[in-house]
Design a protein around this motif. Structure first.
Motif, PDB file in Angstrom:
ATOM      1  N   PRO A  27      60.880  93.586  52.625  1.00 29.49           N
ATOM      2  CA  PRO A  27      62.116  93.762  51.887  1.00 29.49           C
ATOM      3  C   PRO A  27      61.278  94.170  50.676  1.00 29.49           C
ATOM      4  O   PRO A  27      61.693  94.833  49.985  1.00 29.49           O
ATOM      5  N   LEU A  28      59.871  93.052  50.339  1.00 30.06           N
ATOM      6  CA  LEU A  28      59.688  93.047  48.931  1.00 30.06           C
ATOM      7  C   LEU A  28      58.098  94.370  48.698  1.00 30.06           C
ATOM      8  O   LEU A  28      57.833  94.073  47.635  1.00 30.06           O
ATOM      9  N   GLN A  29      57.925  94.223  49.847  1.00 31.30           N
ATOM     10  CA  GLN A  29      56.400  95.426  50.039  1.00 31.30           C
ATOM     11  C   GLN A  29      56.612  96.222  49.041  1.00 31.30           C
ATOM     12  O   GLN A  29      55.386  96.390  47.282  1.00 31.30           O
ATOM     13  N   SER A  30      56.694  97.162  48.533  1.00 29.54           N
ATOM     14  CA  SER A  30      57.394  98.789  47.121  1.00 29.54           C
ATOM     15  C   SER A  30      57.704  97.245  46.115  1.00 29.54           C
ATOM     16  O   SER A  30      56.080  97.816  45.296  1.00 29.54           O
ATOM     17  N   LEU A  31      58.348  96.740  45.792  1.00 28.35           N
ATOM     18  CA  LEU A  31      57.840  95.912  44.755  1.00 28.35           C
ATOM     19  C   LEU A  31      56.843  95.574  44.484  1.00 28.35           C
ATOM     20  O   LEU A  31      55.938  95.019  42.934  1.00 28.35           O
ATOM     21  N   LEU A  32      56.231  94.425  45.179  1.00 23.10           N
ATOM     22  CA  LEU A  32      54.797  94.222  45.213  1.00 23.10           C
ATOM     23  C   LEU A  32      53.644  94.777  44.983  1.00 23.10           C
ATOM     24  O   LEU A  32      52.976  94.552  43.929  1.00 23.10           O
ATOM     25  N   ALA A  33      54.323  96.059  45.704  1.00 26.06           N
ATOM     26  CA  ALA A  33      53.240  97.225  45.637  1.00 26.06           C
ATOM     27  C   ALA A  33      52.730  97.221  43.741  1.00 26.06           C
ATOM     28  O   ALA A  33      51.870  97.620  43.587  1.00 26.06           O
ATOM     29  N   THR A  34      53.924  97.671  43.480  1.00 25.94           N
ATOM     30  CA  THR A  34      54.511  98.270  42.203  1.00 25.94           C
ATOM     31  C   THR A  34      53.732  97.483  41.116  1.00 25.94           C
ATOM     32  O   THR A  34      52.706  97.803  40.282  1.00 25.94           O
ATOM     33  N   ILE A  35      53.724  95.726  41.600  1.00 21.99           N
ATOM     34  CA  ILE A  35      53.237  95.184  40.768  1.00 21.99           C
ATOM     35  C   ILE A  35      52.356  94.732  40.586  1.00 21.99           C
ATOM     36  O   ILE A  35      51.202  94.718  39.500  1.00 21.99           O
ATOM     37  N   SER A  36      51.219  94.661  41.551  1.00 19.33           N
ATOM     38  CA  SER A  36      49.554  95.090  42.272  1.00 19.33           C
ATOM     39  C   SER A  36      49.738  96.266  41.065  1.00 19.33           C
ATOM     40  O   SER A  36      47.892  96.202  40.754  1.00 19.33           O
ATOM     41  N   ASN A  37      49.082  97.428  41.403  1.00 15.69           N
ATOM     42  CA  ASN A  37      49.567  98.608  40.788  1.00 15.69           C
ATOM     43  C   ASN A  37      48.796  98.780  38.973  1.00 15.69           C
ATOM     44  O   ASN A  37      49.203  99.750  38.470  1.00 15.69           O
ATOM     45  N   VAL A  38      49.918  98.254  38.698  1.00 15.85           N
ATOM     46  CA  VAL A  38      50.417  97.590  37.350  1.00 15.85           C
ATOM     47  C   VAL A  38      48.449  97.510  36.600  1.00 15.85           C
ATOM     48  O   VAL A  38      47.589  96.445  36.902  1.00 15.85           O
ATOM     49  N   GLU A  39      48.008  98.477  35.535  1.00 18.29           N
ATOM     50  CA  GLU A  39      46.809  98.135  34.454  1.00 18.29           C
ATOM     51  C   GLU A  39      47.235  98.473  33.534  1.00 18.29           C
ATOM     52  O   GLU A  39      45.965  97.780  32.423  1.00 18.29           O
ATOM     53  N   ASN A  40      47.669  98.291  32.420  1.00 21.50           N
ATOM     54  CA  ASN A  40      48.338  97.724  31.421  1.00 21.50           C
ATOM     55  C   ASN A  40      49.500  98.156  30.434  1.00 21.50           C
ATOM     56  O   ASN A  40      50.273  97.739  31.636  1.00 21.50           O
ATOM     57  N   MET A  41      49.137  97.748  29.412  1.00 22.68           N
ATOM     58  CA  MET A  41      50.303  97.110  29.465  1.00 22.68           C
ATOM     59  C   MET A  41      51.589  97.122  28.934  1.00 22.68           C
ATOM     60  O   MET A  41      52.590  97.311  29.297  1.00 22.68           O
ATOM     61  N   LEU A  42      51.277  98.801  28.561  1.00 24.85           N
ATOM     62  CA  LEU A  42      52.865  99.975  28.669  1.00 24.85           C
ATOM     63  C   LEU A  42      53.227 100.331  30.419  1.00 24.85           C
ATOM     64  O   LEU A  42      54.824  99.855  30.024  1.00 24.85           O
ATOM     65  N   ARG A  43      52.105 100.265  30.922  1.00 19.33           N
ATOM     66  CA  ARG A  43      52.989 100.324  32.504  1.00 19.33           C
ATOM     67  C   ARG A  43      53.746  98.445  32.815  1.00 19.33           C
ATOM     68  O   ARG A  43      54.340  99.017  33.646  1.00 19.33           O
ATOM     69  N   LEU A  44      53.133  97.599  32.394  1.00 19.33           N
ATOM     70  CA  LEU A  44      53.960  96.253  32.448  1.00 19.33           C
ATOM     71  C   LEU A  44      55.610  96.198  31.920  1.00 19.33           C
ATOM     72  O   LEU A  44      56.033  95.795  32.758  1.00 19.33           O
ATOM     73  N   SER A  45      55.324  96.593  30.476  1.00 22.73           N
ATOM     74  CA  SER A  45      56.765  96.643  29.928  1.00 22.73           C
ATOM     75  C   SER A  45      58.012  97.804  30.965  1.00 22.73           C
ATOM     76  O   SER A  45      58.639  97.014  31.402  1.00 22.73           O
ATOM     77  N   THR A  46      56.778  98.797  31.703  1.00 26.29           N
ATOM     78  CA  THR A  46      58.083  99.550  32.039  1.00 26.29           C
ATOM     79  C   THR A  46      58.495  98.881  33.685  1.00 26.29           C
ATOM     80  O   THR A  46      59.915  98.697  34.235  1.00 26.29           O
ATOM     81  N   VAL A  47      57.836  98.446  34.096  1.00 24.71           N
ATOM     82  CA  VAL A  47      57.019  96.858  35.401  1.00 24.71           C
ATOM     83  C   VAL A  47      58.900  96.463  34.922  1.00 24.71           C
ATOM     84  O   VAL A  47      59.807  96.123  35.579  1.00 24.71           O
TER      85      VAL A  47
END
Length: 53
Positions: A27-47
């Motif tokens: 159930p958490l695979q999509s969330l973990l994939a999203t977190i794994s794909n964070v490449e910069n601070m802007l994307r991190l703040s969005t996530v």
């Protein structure tokens, strides 16, 4: 909303140990994939913002 459902599914799965063992972290695979794909601070703040919606 997707994240809340995934977390809710994961929580509910632990109410039934057999089911938890069967589905694992699926159930958490999509969330973990999203977190794994964070490449910069802007994307991190969005996530992080999406996690608390």
């Amino acid at each position: 909303m997707r994240i809340r459902k995934a977390l809710g599914d994961m929580y509910n799965s632990y109410m039934h140990t057999g089911l938890a063992n069967k589905i694992g972290i699926a159930p958490l695979q999509s969330l973990l994939a999203t977190i794994s794909n964070v490449e910069n601070m802007l994307r991190l703040s969005t996530v992080l913002g999406e996690l608390y919606v």
